[in-house]
Design an enzyme around this catalytic site. Structure first.
Site, PDB file in Angstrom:
ATOM      1  N   ASP A  59     -25.029  22.021 -33.953  1.00 56.25           N
ATOM      2  CA  ASP A  59     -26.050  21.367 -33.136  1.00 56.25           C
ATOM      3  C   ASP A  59     -25.664  21.294 -31.658  1.00 56.25           C
ATOM      4  O   ASP A  59     -24.524  21.594 -31.275  1.00 56.25           O
ATOM      5  CB  ASP A  59     -26.349  19.958 -33.682  1.00 56.25           C
ATOM      6  CG  ASP A  59     -25.100  19.164 -34.057  1.00 56.25           C
ATOM      7  OD1 ASP A  59     -24.005  19.535 -33.615  1.00 56.25           O
ATOM      8  OD2 ASP A  59     -25.238  18.179 -34.793  1.00 56.25           O
TER       9      ASP A  59
ATOM     10  N   ASN B 126     -25.329   6.517 -41.429  1.00 53.94           N
ATOM     11  CA  ASN B 126     -26.580   6.473 -42.191  1.00 53.94           C
ATOM     12  C   ASN B 126     -26.753   7.708 -43.077  1.00 53.94           C
ATOM     13  O   ASN B 126     -27.829   7.941 -43.612  1.00 53.94           O
ATOM     14  CB  ASN B 126     -27.777   6.345 -41.234  1.00 53.94           C
ATOM     15  CG  ASN B 126     -27.894   7.534 -40.280  1.00 53.94           C
ATOM     16  OD1 ASN B 126     -27.100   8.474 -40.341  1.00 53.94           O
ATOM     17  ND2 ASN B 126     -28.883   7.493 -39.408  1.00 53.94           N
TER      18      ASN B 126
ATOM     19  N   GLU C 158     -31.580  13.413 -39.680  1.00 50.77           N
ATOM     20  CA  GLU C 158     -31.528  11.960 -39.829  1.00 50.77           C
ATOM     21  C   GLU C 158     -32.293  11.552 -41.099  1.00 50.77           C
ATOM     22  O   GLU C 158     -32.979  12.383 -41.713  1.00 50.77           O
ATOM     23  CB  GLU C 158     -32.173  11.313 -38.595  1.00 50.77           C
ATOM     24  CG  GLU C 158     -31.440  11.568 -37.281  1.00 50.77           C
ATOM     25  CD  GLU C 158     -30.129  10.805 -37.145  1.00 50.77           C
ATOM     26  OE1 GLU C 158     -29.841   9.926 -37.986  1.00 50.77           O
ATOM     27  OE2 GLU C 158     -29.376  11.098 -36.191  1.00 50.77           O
TER      28      GLU C 158
ATOM     29  N   HIS D 186     -26.491  10.836 -42.033  1.00 49.39           N
ATOM     30  CA  HIS D 186     -27.034  12.035 -41.390  1.00 49.39           C
ATOM     31  C   HIS D 186     -26.014  13.174 -41.405  1.00 49.39           C
ATOM     32  O   HIS D 186     -24.805  12.959 -41.447  1.00 49.39           O
ATOM     33  CB  HIS D 186     -27.578  11.761 -39.977  1.00 49.39           C
ATOM     34  CG  HIS D 186     -26.562  11.511 -38.917  1.00 49.39           C
ATOM     35  ND1 HIS D 186     -26.733  10.574 -37.919  1.00 49.39           N
ATOM     36  CD2 HIS D 186     -25.357  12.081 -38.657  1.00 49.39           C
ATOM     37  CE1 HIS D 186     -25.685  10.593 -37.116  1.00 49.39           C
ATOM     38  NE2 HIS D 186     -24.842  11.498 -37.541  1.00 49.39           N
TER      39      HIS D 186
HETATM   40  C1  F6R Z   1     -21.647  16.772 -35.183  1.00 53.10           C
HETATM   41  C2  F6R Z   1     -22.767  16.219 -35.901  1.00 53.10           C
HETATM   42  C3  F6R Z   1     -22.864  14.806 -36.401  1.00 53.10           C
HETATM   43  C4  F6R Z   1     -21.514  14.169 -36.719  1.00 53.10           C
HETATM   44  C5  F6R Z   1     -21.698  12.742 -37.217  1.00 53.10           C
HETATM   45  C6  F6R Z   1     -20.373  12.036 -37.370  1.00 53.10           C
HETATM   46  O1  F6R Z   1     -21.849  18.133 -34.846  1.00 53.10           O
HETATM   47  O2  F6R Z   1     -23.679  16.937 -36.106  1.00 53.10           O
HETATM   48  O3  F6R Z   1     -23.701  14.762 -37.531  1.00 53.10           O
HETATM   49  O4  F6R Z   1     -20.853  14.923 -37.698  1.00 53.10           O
HETATM   50  O5  F6R Z   1     -22.498  12.006 -36.342  1.00 53.10           O
HETATM   51  O6  F6R Z   1     -19.792  11.865 -36.120  1.00 53.10           O
HETATM   52  P1  F6R Z   1     -18.310  11.317 -35.972  1.00 53.10           P
HETATM   53  O7  F6R Z   1     -17.407  12.354 -36.533  1.00 53.10           O
HETATM   54  O8  F6R Z   1     -18.128  11.158 -34.475  1.00 53.10           O
HETATM   55  O9  F6R Z   1     -18.245  10.030 -36.714  1.00 53.10           O
END
Ligand code: F6R
Length: 240
Positions: free
Chosen positions: A67, A136, A143, A138
């Protein structure tokens, strides 16, 4: 889905790096799907160590990131392109042209998303997709309420995500309103999936992987539909 509980973040990072290294050794021109966020940083650090020790060679590896914010210039310090350069790419012998992050400056994001999926298919598909998880549930920017069938797409950021990410920008107004993310269908198209879960704030999300339900309100549960998913979680995430 195989869920392994490991002692701590370092153990998760070392194990994840070993899995990735095995994939690269087995196929030196493999296609890796990569993630940003704080969770994979330790894994990238281990991969850099292994590269420096001469244990792994990235010369032919191709990568596609999950992303990118939209709109977002690649040289912005908060861009995921910048993140990847800082935490992995500039420390290893990967060829820059072989690294791909969705283009946060595309004038026609829908066309860019189609091209991104086509490029992944053209490269032979993802051999391994590395993932983190949101509190959550995601995955990428898929989401709660996400579609199982979505390919790469532009999606608005939720209020929660904008608030959570505001700390990285000089003002909340600077936080991008959208992101481009691989969809669940793009992610489930990978031959192998490696999901990393660390820290007690991910406890609830980890628990959702143990039951036998698939729930669009927790997109990570879609991963149960895939035949080759390894989840590496630390004890903090397991015990909460
Ligand atoms: C990253 C991404 C997000 C993260 C998620 C967890 O490319 O797409 O979905 O994997 O938000 O983030 P952290 O590792 O910072 O807790």
């Amino acid at each position: 889905m195989l869920i392994r509980i490991l002692k701590d973040y370092d153990a998760v990072s070392a194990y994840a790096a070993d899995i990735i290294t095995e994939v690269v050794k087995g196929n030196p021109s493999c296609v890796l799907g990569l993630a940003t966020g704080s969770t994979p940083i330790g894994t990238y650090r281990k991969l850099i160590e292994e590269y420096r020790a001469g244990e792994v060679d990235f010369a032919q590896v191709r990568t596609y990131n999950l992303d990118e914010y939209y709109p977002m210039a690649p040289d912005h310090v908060q861009s995921y392109r910048h993140f990847m350069e800082e935490h992995l790419f500039r420390h290893i012998n990967i060829v820059s042209e072989n690294t791909h992050v969705p283009d946060g400056t595309a004038e026609n994001p829908a066309a860019m998303c189609r091209d991104y999926d086509a490029a992944i298919r053209g490269a032979g598909g993802l051999d391994l997709q590395l993932l983190g998880i949101g509190r959550n549930g995601h995955i990428g920017f898929n989401e709660p309420g996400a579609s199982l069938f979505a390919s790469t797409h532009l999606t608005p950021l939720t209020e929660n995500t904008i608030e959570a990410n505001a700390r990285f920008f000089s003002s909340p107004k600077e936080v991008p309103t959208h992101a481009v993310t691989m969809g669940m269908a793009s992610i489930l198209g990978a031959r192998k999936i490696l999901l990393l879960i660390s820290g007690k704030d991910k406890h609830e999300a980890l628990l959702r992987l143990y039951d036998d339900t698939v729930d669009p309100q927790c997109p990570a549960t879609f991963l149960k539909l895939h035949p080759d998913v390894t989840v590496l979680a630390d004890e903090e995430a397991y015990h909460g």
